[in-house]
Design an enzyme around this catalytic site. Structure first.
Site, mmCIF file in Angstrom:
data_model
loop_
_atom_site.group_PDB
_atom_site.id
_atom_site.type_symbol
_atom_site.label_atom_id
_atom_site.label_comp_id
_atom_site.label_asym_id
_atom_site.label_seq_id
_atom_site.Cartn_x
_atom_site.Cartn_y
_atom_site.Cartn_z
ATOM 1 N N LYS A 124 1.055 -1.162 -0.168
ATOM 2 C CA LYS A 124 0.064 0.000 -0.024
ATOM 3 C C LYS A 124 0.823 1.238 -0.032
ATOM 4 O O LYS A 124 2.135 1.430 0.548
ATOM 5 C CB LYS A 124 -0.883 0.133 1.206
ATOM 6 C CG LYS A 124 -2.132 0.804 0.890
ATOM 7 C CD LYS A 124 -3.272 0.214 0.494
ATOM 8 C CE LYS A 124 -4.597 0.644 0.262
ATOM 9 N NZ LYS A 124 -5.523 -0.321 -0.062
ATOM 10 N N GLY A 138 -20.688 6.308 1.934
ATOM 11 C CA GLY A 138 -19.456 6.713 1.032
ATOM 12 C C GLY A 138 -20.146 6.918 -0.167
ATOM 13 O O GLY A 138 -20.719 5.804 -0.874
ATOM 14 N N GLY A 146 -18.009 7.827 -3.210
ATOM 15 C CA GLY A 146 -16.934 7.840 -4.131
ATOM 16 C C GLY A 146 -16.943 7.023 -5.223
ATOM 17 O O GLY A 146 -18.082 6.707 -5.654
ATOM 18 N N ASN A 147 -15.943 6.418 -5.784
ATOM 19 C CA ASN A 147 -15.879 5.685 -6.917
ATOM 20 C C ASN A 147 -17.019 4.420 -6.648
ATOM 21 O O ASN A 147 -17.750 4.067 -7.240
ATOM 22 C CB ASN A 147 -14.566 5.397 -7.191
ATOM 23 C CG ASN A 147 -14.525 4.320 -8.277
ATOM 24 O OD1 ASN A 147 -15.290 4.379 -9.325
ATOM 25 N ND2 ASN A 147 -13.739 3.230 -8.476
ATOM 26 N N GLY A 184 -18.706 3.499 -3.638
ATOM 27 C CA GLY A 184 -20.314 3.909 -3.320
ATOM 28 C C GLY A 184 -21.403 4.241 -4.451
ATOM 29 O O GLY A 184 -22.520 3.585 -4.615
HETATM 30 N N1 GLU Z 1 -7.038 -0.048 -3.897
HETATM 31 C C1 GLU Z 1 -7.702 -1.179 -4.054
HETATM 32 C C2 GLU Z 1 -7.732 -2.024 -2.883
HETATM 33 O O1 GLU Z 1 -7.752 -1.655 -1.745
HETATM 34 C C3 GLU Z 1 -7.230 -1.653 -5.426
HETATM 35 C C4 GLU Z 1 -5.823 -2.322 -5.406
HETATM 36 C C5 GLU Z 1 -5.252 -2.808 -6.751
HETATM 37 O O2 GLU Z 1 -6.162 -2.576 -7.707
HETATM 38 O O3 GLU Z 1 -3.934 -2.882 -6.976
HETATM 39 O O4 GLU Z 1 -7.986 -3.200 -3.214
#
Ligand code: GLU
Length: 418
Positions: A108, A220, A222-223, A225
């Site tokens: 992350k 939420g 956003g994308n 929700g």
């Molecule tokens: N940020 C998204 C998650 O938490 C997507 C991660 C990704 O596609 O690598 O699953």
């Protein structure tokens, strides 16, 4: 020890790992290794603001494990994000990729900033400089970033271009969630929401209730929700409550998500949507409904408010929205919880498809993507369900046992070098 009201995501992740380890009799040496991210990179990112002043932002990239493949996970922009949170979310990505059985480890990234208060050019400079500063540890076979909270295709295009400029040729496979014009995948933008909708359909089947008229509350907008609300409304569900960071709206007859989205575009919040009653986020979480979907930030349901939940089931579209104490309370109340590492894995599933297309220089049609996504999501749901039934445990514990087991198998086979 008393659990703080909103424990950080790393503590939550460690607790969930310890629970799974105990139940499955995990080798203590493997458990010890899995507790720590393999690498945490902290960067100080200097940016010239539009005013001419230079500001330095803190950026992170945390890599949890690569035992099953390259590190994979999004990058979030948020004013209160911490290293501890990113460590927890990186671990969650490991389990998520393992639950849906795609060949990735977990990572992350984050930048501590308030994107709502920055111009597009400032965000571009920030994204590009951050990319340059993490460029040594990412790469198509090393660590593949993606969008997360307050980042999207635009940021991914900047990231790809910066990484490509540094290497002298176009490298689309270094990042997923890109715009279609620069080798993004069909269906990626809605993939997380589509995956959540698959889990909702499976859950509803199990509860023995139909999809038509199903009462849904989504925290939420956003994308995830907003796309989820649209997909579910098309399937005949009733979206009775929605919210964003400024508050919520409620209409027992059902809200039209497309109209709410148009309204939010012009007024910057769902609050004030004509014909709906204004509610707080707390009221939304306590709403009488069939399915409650936390699709905002982590730590939303704690031991303070879990008691108030009246939904029949909770499907975690956000990462880590329920604390372990709240989990216990919800279990006692007989409320089924579909955990984040399963429920919101649709995004990374299509990221995987995007990466394969990029590596092969191919572009697949939307129908192909959605078919593969839906198949993988429902297969994974049933894999988790099977473990839950066999062991008589809840879906989160089952998903963790499945995921940790897969990662531990790889680690055992690989051995510990030297
Ligand atoms: N940020 C998204 C998650 O938490 C997507 C991660 C990704 O596609 O690598 O699953």
């Amino acid at each position: 020890m008393e659990e703080p009201s909103i424990p950080n995501a790393y503590d939550v992740a460690l607790k969930q790992l310890a629970l799974a380890a105990e139940m499955m009799g995990l080798d203590p040496n493997i458990h010890e290794i899995l507790k720590y991210p393999k690498r945490c990179l902290i960067v100080a990112v200097p940016i010239k603001m539009d005013s001419g002043e230079v500001k330095v932002f803190t950026g992170y990239r945390v890599q949890h494990t690569d035992a099953r493949g390259p590190y994979k996970g999004g990058i979030r922009y948020h004013p209160s994000v911490t290293l501890e949170e990113v460590k927890g979310l990186a671990m969650l990505m490991t389990w998520k990729c393992a639950v849906v059985d795609i060949p990735y480890g977990g990572a992350k990234g984050a930048i501590v900033c308030d994107p709502k208060r920055m111009s597009e050019t400032e965000l571009e400079r920030l994204t590009r400089r951050y990319t340059a500063m993490i460029a040594d540890i990412i790469g198509p076979l090393r660590d593949i970033p993606a969008p997360d909270v307050y980042t999207g295709p635009r940021e991914m295009a900047w990231l790809m271009d910066t990484y490509s400029q540094l290497h002298g040729y176009l490298i689309p496979e270094v990042v997923t969630g890109k715009p279609l014009s620069v080798w993004g995948s069909e269906g990626r933008l809605k993939a997380t929401a589509r995956g959540v909708s698959v889990c909702i359909k499976e859950t509803v089947k199990e509860l023995g209730i139909g999809l038509r008229g199903l009462k849904i509350a989504i925290q939420g907008f956003g994308n995830v929700g907003s796309n989820l609300a649209t997909i579910l409304a098309e399937e005949g569900c009733r979206i009775i409550a929605l919210s964003d960071s400024k508050g919520g709206i409620y209409n027992p007859e059902g809200l039209n998500p497309i109209k709410v989205l148009e309204y939010k575009r012009s007024s910057r919040s769902v609050v004030g949507f004509p014909g709906a009653k204004t509610i707080s986020n707390e009221e939304l979480l306590a709403m009488e409904c069939d399915i409650l979907v936390p699709a905002a930030l982590g730590g939303q349901l704690t031991e303070k408010n879990a008691e108030n939940v009246k939904a029949k089931a909770i499907v975690e579209a956000a990462n880590s929205p329920i604390t372990p104490k709240a989990d216990e309370i919800l279990a006692e109340k007989g409320i089924m919880v579909i955990p984040d590492i399963l429920a919101n894995a649709g995004g990374v599933c299509v990221s995987y498809l995007e990466w394969i297309q990029n590596l092969h220089r191919e572009h697949w049609p939307l129908e192909e993507i959605n078919k593969r996504l839906e198949e993988r999501m429902s297969r994974s749901y049933h894999d988790v369900k099977r473990v839950a039934e066999e062991k008589g445990i809840d879906m989160r514990k089952a998903a963790m046992i499945l995921a940790v087991g897969r990662v531990a198998d790889s680690m055992k086979t690989l051995g510990l070098w030297p």
